[in-house]
Design a protein around this motif. Structure first.
Motif, PDB file in Angstrom:
ATOM      1  N   MET A 260     -16.132  -4.843  34.332  1.00 59.16           N
ATOM      2  CA  MET A 260     -17.482  -5.028  33.717  1.00 59.16           C
ATOM      3  C   MET A 260     -18.251  -3.765  34.080  1.00 59.16           C
ATOM      4  O   MET A 260     -18.877  -3.341  33.100  1.00 59.16           O
ATOM      5  CB  MET A 260     -18.084  -6.231  34.269  1.00 59.16           C
ATOM      6  N   MET A 261     -17.781  -3.039  35.172  1.00 61.22           N
ATOM      7  CA  MET A 261     -18.788  -1.957  35.665  1.00 61.22           C
ATOM      8  C   MET A 261     -17.970  -0.503  34.678  1.00 61.22           C
ATOM      9  O   MET A 261     -19.262   0.058  34.457  1.00 61.22           O
ATOM     10  CB  MET A 261     -18.167  -1.616  37.250  1.00 61.22           C
ATOM     11  N   ASN A 262     -17.040  -0.668  34.267  1.00 60.11           N
ATOM     12  CA  ASN A 262     -16.763   0.468  33.236  1.00 60.11           C
ATOM     13  C   ASN A 262     -17.503   0.395  32.094  1.00 60.11           C
ATOM     14  O   ASN A 262     -17.938   1.308  31.382  1.00 60.11           O
ATOM     15  CB  ASN A 262     -15.103   0.332  33.128  1.00 60.11           C
ATOM     16  N   ALA A 263     -17.381  -0.712  31.538  1.00 63.02           N
ATOM     17  CA  ALA A 263     -18.305  -1.177  30.237  1.00 63.02           C
ATOM     18  C   ALA A 263     -19.745  -0.628  30.419  1.00 63.02           C
ATOM     19  O   ALA A 263     -20.271  -0.128  29.497  1.00 63.02           O
ATOM     20  CB  ALA A 263     -18.083  -2.576  29.809  1.00 63.02           C
ATOM     21  N   GLU A 264     -20.214  -0.992  31.566  1.00 66.03           N
ATOM     22  CA  GLU A 264     -21.821  -0.607  31.732  1.00 66.03           C
ATOM     23  C   GLU A 264     -21.834   0.819  31.727  1.00 66.03           C
ATOM     24  O   GLU A 264     -22.795   1.355  31.353  1.00 66.03           O
ATOM     25  CB  GLU A 264     -22.204  -1.412  32.874  1.00 66.03           C
ATOM     26  N   LYS A 265     -20.931   1.477  32.549  1.00 66.42           N
ATOM     27  CA  LYS A 265     -20.897   2.778  32.735  1.00 66.42           C
ATOM     28  C   LYS A 265     -20.711   3.531  31.208  1.00 66.42           C
ATOM     29  O   LYS A 265     -21.515   4.545  30.837  1.00 66.42           O
ATOM     30  CB  LYS A 265     -19.835   3.396  33.630  1.00 66.42           C
TER      31      LYS A 265
ATOM     32  N   GLU B 254     -21.519   2.185  28.493  1.00 66.71           N
ATOM     33  CA  GLU B 254     -22.860   1.814  27.679  1.00 66.71           C
ATOM     34  C   GLU B 254     -23.887   2.886  28.090  1.00 66.71           C
ATOM     35  O   GLU B 254     -24.692   3.363  27.015  1.00 66.71           O
ATOM     36  CB  GLU B 254     -23.258   0.420  28.059  1.00 66.71           C
ATOM     37  N   VAL B 255     -24.074   3.186  29.310  1.00 69.67           N
ATOM     38  CA  VAL B 255     -25.071   4.117  29.742  1.00 69.67           C
ATOM     39  C   VAL B 255     -24.728   5.524  29.288  1.00 69.67           C
ATOM     40  O   VAL B 255     -25.699   6.090  28.552  1.00 69.67           O
ATOM     41  CB  VAL B 255     -25.181   4.155  31.093  1.00 69.67           C
TER      42      VAL B 255
ATOM     43  N   ILE C 128     -25.651   5.457  25.596  1.00 72.66           N
ATOM     44  CA  ILE C 128     -27.240   5.665  25.248  1.00 72.66           C
ATOM     45  C   ILE C 128     -27.737   6.768  25.605  1.00 72.66           C
ATOM     46  O   ILE C 128     -28.477   7.404  24.852  1.00 72.66           O
ATOM     47  CB  ILE C 128     -27.789   4.403  26.314  1.00 72.66           C
ATOM     48  N   GLU C 129     -27.111   7.548  26.683  1.00 73.75           N
ATOM     49  CA  GLU C 129     -27.700   8.876  26.958  1.00 73.75           C
ATOM     50  C   GLU C 129     -27.235  10.046  25.845  1.00 73.75           C
ATOM     51  O   GLU C 129     -28.125  10.702  25.591  1.00 73.75           O
ATOM     52  CB  GLU C 129     -27.004   9.325  28.422  1.00 73.75           C
ATOM     53  N   GLU C 130     -26.021   9.766  25.389  1.00 73.39           N
ATOM     54  CA  GLU C 130     -25.569  10.677  24.365  1.00 73.39           C
ATOM     55  C   GLU C 130     -26.383  10.598  23.036  1.00 73.39           C
ATOM     56  O   GLU C 130     -26.910  11.498  22.434  1.00 73.39           O
ATOM     57  CB  GLU C 130     -24.010  10.552  23.997  1.00 73.39           C
ATOM     58  N   LYS C 131     -26.636   9.123  22.852  1.00 70.13           N
ATOM     59  CA  LYS C 131     -27.580   9.018  21.509  1.00 70.13           C
ATOM     60  C   LYS C 131     -28.789   9.665  21.810  1.00 70.13           C
ATOM     61  O   LYS C 131     -29.530  10.068  20.864  1.00 70.13           O
ATOM     62  CB  LYS C 131     -27.627   7.358  21.448  1.00 70.13           C
TER      63      LYS C 131
END
Length: 62
Positions: free
Chosen positions: A1-6, A8-9, A12-15
């Motif tokens: 789950m940690m990888n998915a959160e990283k 996602e972050v 979001i940062e790239e967007k």
């Protein structure tokens, strides 16, 4: 789950980065159009002055 959160972050940062770059481009384009509009207005004024000068010269030559 940690990888998915990283991931996602990161997404979001790239967007946000892309959104900011896009906004900068839009603002640059808007500034360019304002500059072009100003140049066109100056050209119109110059043409008007030339036309008035030509009318005056035609009146003198008649």
């Amino acid at each position: 789950m940690m990888n998915a959160e990283k991931i996602e972050v990161k997404v979001i940062e790239e967007k946000e980065k892309v959104d900011n770059e896009f906004l900068e481009l839009v603002l640059d384009i808007k500034a360019s159009f304002k500059s072009i509009k100003k140049d066109i207005e100056e050209i119109k004024l110059s043409i008007d002055r030339i036309c008035k000068t030509m009318e005056i010269n035609e009146g003198v030559n008649e």
